[in-house]
Design an enzyme around this catalytic site. Sequence first.
Site, PDB file in Angstrom:
ATOM      1  N   SER A 294       4.002  -3.750  -6.256  1.00  0.00           N
ATOM      2  CA  SER A 294       3.235  -4.963  -5.962  1.00  0.00           C
ATOM      3  C   SER A 294       2.689  -5.522  -7.270  1.00  0.00           C
ATOM      4  O   SER A 294       3.456  -5.835  -8.167  1.00  0.00           O
ATOM      5  CB  SER A 294       2.118  -4.651  -4.952  1.00  0.00           C
ATOM      6  OG  SER A 294       1.388  -5.820  -4.623  1.00  0.00           O
TER       7      SER A 294
ATOM      8  N   HIS B 258       6.191  -6.830  -3.357  1.00  0.00           N
ATOM      9  CA  HIS B 258       5.379  -7.820  -2.656  1.00  0.00           C
ATOM     10  C   HIS B 258       5.484  -9.147  -3.405  1.00  0.00           C
ATOM     11  O   HIS B 258       4.925  -9.302  -4.485  1.00  0.00           O
ATOM     12  CB  HIS B 258       3.917  -7.377  -2.605  1.00  0.00           C
ATOM     13  CG  HIS B 258       3.686  -6.128  -1.826  1.00  0.00           C
ATOM     14  ND1 HIS B 258       2.503  -5.419  -1.906  1.00  0.00           N
ATOM     15  CD2 HIS B 258       4.468  -5.456  -0.946  1.00  0.00           C
ATOM     16  CE1 HIS B 258       2.575  -4.371  -1.101  1.00  0.00           C
ATOM     17  NE2 HIS B 258       3.763  -4.367  -0.516  1.00  0.00           N
TER      18      HIS B 258
ATOM     19  N   ASP C   2       0.361   0.420   0.614  1.00  0.00           N
ATOM     20  CA  ASP C   2       1.706   0.279   1.167  1.00  0.00           C
ATOM     21  C   ASP C   2       2.642   1.283   0.499  1.00  0.00           C
ATOM     22  O   ASP C   2       2.618   1.452  -0.715  1.00  0.00           O
ATOM     23  CB  ASP C   2       2.203  -1.150   0.937  1.00  0.00           C
ATOM     24  CG  ASP C   2       3.460  -1.474   1.716  1.00  0.00           C
ATOM     25  OD1 ASP C   2       3.726  -0.799   2.730  1.00  0.00           O
ATOM     26  OD2 ASP C   2       4.167  -2.417   1.323  1.00  0.00           O
TER      27      ASP C   2
END
Length: 388
Positions: A204, A232, A328
Amino acid sequence: MSVALAGSPAINATQYEPLRVMVVDDSVVIRGLISRWIEAEPDMVVAASLRTGLDAVNQVERIKPDIALLDIEMPELDGIAALPQLLAKKRDLIVIMASTLTRRNAEISFKALSLGAADYIPKPETTRESAGAEVFRHDLLQKIRHLGGKVRRRVSAPSASAPMVARVREAAAAPAAPSVASQAALVKRAFGPTAPRVLLIGSSTGGPQALMSLVAEIGPVIDRYPVLITQHMPPTFTTILAEHLMRAARRPAHEGVDGELIKPGRIYLAPGGRHMRVTRQGGQPAIALDDGPAVNFCKPAVDPLFTSAIDVWQGGIMAVVLTGMGSDGMRGGKDIVAAGGSVIAQDEASSVVWGMPGAAANAGICAAVLPLNQIGPKLVRLFSGDRS
């Protein structure tokens, strides 16, 4: 008073001075909207609201912001031109680039990351659309809070021998995330007994630069095995990222296509706005794109990729969790380890934000927690049969 956004660590606003945010955008509407959002939070304040990059460059030394939200398209001096000048005048400034979702702006955002910007955020086409504005607000405040953790100033009592404010580093991760010094204690698992047959990567904040560095070092792995990545990132941005990964790896890289068979020698990137899962098609591993709801506040998310791959490769999975906010990849990583696979996490010192890798490490699922520059060589050895 503790404050937190979904997926963010709680911050005790009474123990820290508010983060000072400089908002730089030529739209008075955007500046006003963002300023209201920031001022409504107890742990951050608007240090300045400026119209051009030139204003920011001329005033940054006086304003002394912790974070700058820098628009790309502005008169007099645009964001990409202002960025290096701002960092030259304030080396510890954290810069978040902001732009609308166009290919040109996506390319400029990637250039900004290479010039020292910490992150980027896509702006909605119009703030009149409530859902888009709310997503923008959530993502912006989360990024400010997480990235600002590295420079957050703890409030202390006045002292003749000590300054009022001491700079402290606060890990932007789960509240119990361990310090760099204690990371060795987290490595409690041996690598799985099954030889890896696929490499999965989740990332991310800070991920694009980390990914480009990593894929450049794992050519021998890519040549023999498929590599699947979830970063992401919104649409258009993932298209550009795939092109950058292809250049960095000097191997084929593209956004995954629904129903596409997965083959060795290729890098598959989850497209923005879609979860990328793995399924079987005619007995062969294949890409399955999912337009379902966000997972862990993200779409694409890492967990769907990690968990779905187990049905295809069982214990033959090597998963890597790179720099990023939130957690995540942790749940999917647990599933991979339970199936006999292995997980490697990037260490705190080399991460822009030690949220995702910190969550995986703190969950006790990692066989290694390594600096970014050691992950590539380690993967080459592991995929060559060295299980140590």
